[in-house]
Design a protein around this motif. Structure first.
Motif, PDB file in Angstrom:
ATOM      1  N   THR A  45       0.899  -1.039   0.106  1.00 22.46           N
ATOM      2  CA  THR A  45      -0.109   0.100  -0.136  1.00 22.46           C
ATOM      3  C   THR A  45       0.800   1.206  -0.042  1.00 22.46           C
ATOM      4  N   LEU A  46       0.695   2.177  -0.953  1.00 25.46           N
ATOM      5  CA  LEU A  46       1.199   3.526  -0.928  1.00 25.46           C
ATOM      6  C   LEU A  46       0.145   4.546  -0.261  1.00 25.46           C
ATOM      7  N   ASP A  57       4.068  -2.526   3.541  1.00 30.08           N
ATOM      8  CA  ASP A  57       4.123  -4.108   3.060  1.00 30.08           C
ATOM      9  C   ASP A  57       2.912  -4.764   3.137  1.00 30.08           C
ATOM     10  N   LYS A  58       1.967  -4.214   3.666  1.00 28.18           N
ATOM     11  CA  LYS A  58       0.730  -4.776   3.863  1.00 28.18           C
ATOM     12  C   LYS A  58      -0.431  -4.417   2.871  1.00 28.18           C
ATOM     13  N   GLY A  59      -1.305  -5.004   2.272  1.00 26.25           N
ATOM     14  CA  GLY A  59      -2.187  -4.690   1.363  1.00 26.25           C
ATOM     15  C   GLY A  59      -2.045  -5.571   0.099  1.00 26.25           C
ATOM     16  N   PRO A 113       1.448   2.583  12.106  1.00 24.66           N
ATOM     17  CA  PRO A 113       0.149   2.165  11.914  1.00 24.66           C
ATOM     18  C   PRO A 113      -0.413   3.055  10.642  1.00 24.66           C
ATOM     19  N   MET A 114      -1.278   2.606   9.889  1.00 25.98           N
ATOM     20  CA  MET A 114      -1.973   3.170   8.687  1.00 25.98           C
ATOM     21  C   MET A 114      -2.923   4.279   9.393  1.00 25.98           C
ATOM     22  N   ASP A 115      -3.332   4.364  10.495  1.00 25.47           N
ATOM     23  CA  ASP A 115      -4.253   5.372  10.911  1.00 25.47           C
ATOM     24  C   ASP A 115      -4.180   6.761  10.454  1.00 25.47           C
TER      25      ASP A 115
END
Length: 136
Positions: A45-46, A57-59, A113-115
């Protein structure tokens, strides 16, 4: 002869996805280390975090960037090492049009975290559209 699962891996490549790409404002700071540069992508995920492109590196998105082949990888990684604890250096899998198989490369991956991160669904960071004053 059998494959040794503990065979050491020498990696001399780095995947760049944002302001470090060859059209970014920071590329000239380390370009003397670059032997080859080619378009590439990875899966993850960008997003945009604190105004900067950030890779997770997740998604399952394709994240587009450049794969650079370098010499003196240790010195270059030390030079590029983030000054904050937002990103960590990891080995990821990268794909190019010229390689017949996946390639292992270093990448700076967000450790936070992606929050609150704005996801770039296209997977492409455009340095020409980025506001320079936000990056300096």
């Amino acid at each position: 002869m059998t494959d040794n699962p503990f065979k050491p891996i020498f990696i001399d490549k780095i995947f760049l996805y944002g302001t470090l790409k060859s059209d970014g404002i920071f590329y000239q700071l380390f370009s003397k280390f670059v032997l080859k540069n080619e378009p590439a992508y990875t899966i993850g995920t960008l997003g945009v975090r604190k105004g900067y492109p950030t890779f997770y590196d997740k998604g399952s998105y394709k994240v587009f960037g450049e794969l650079i082949h370098v010499y003196n990888i240790g010195q270059l990684l030390e030079f590029l090492e983030p000054q904050s604890n937002d990103k960590i250096k990891k080995i990821i899998t990268v794909y190019t049009e010229t390689a017949n198989e996946p390639i292992k490369a270093y990448c700076f991956v967000c450790a936070k975290p992606m929050d609150g991160v704005k996801i770039i669904e296209s997977g492409y960071w455009d340095n020409k559209k980025a506001k320079i004053e936000e990056l300096i």
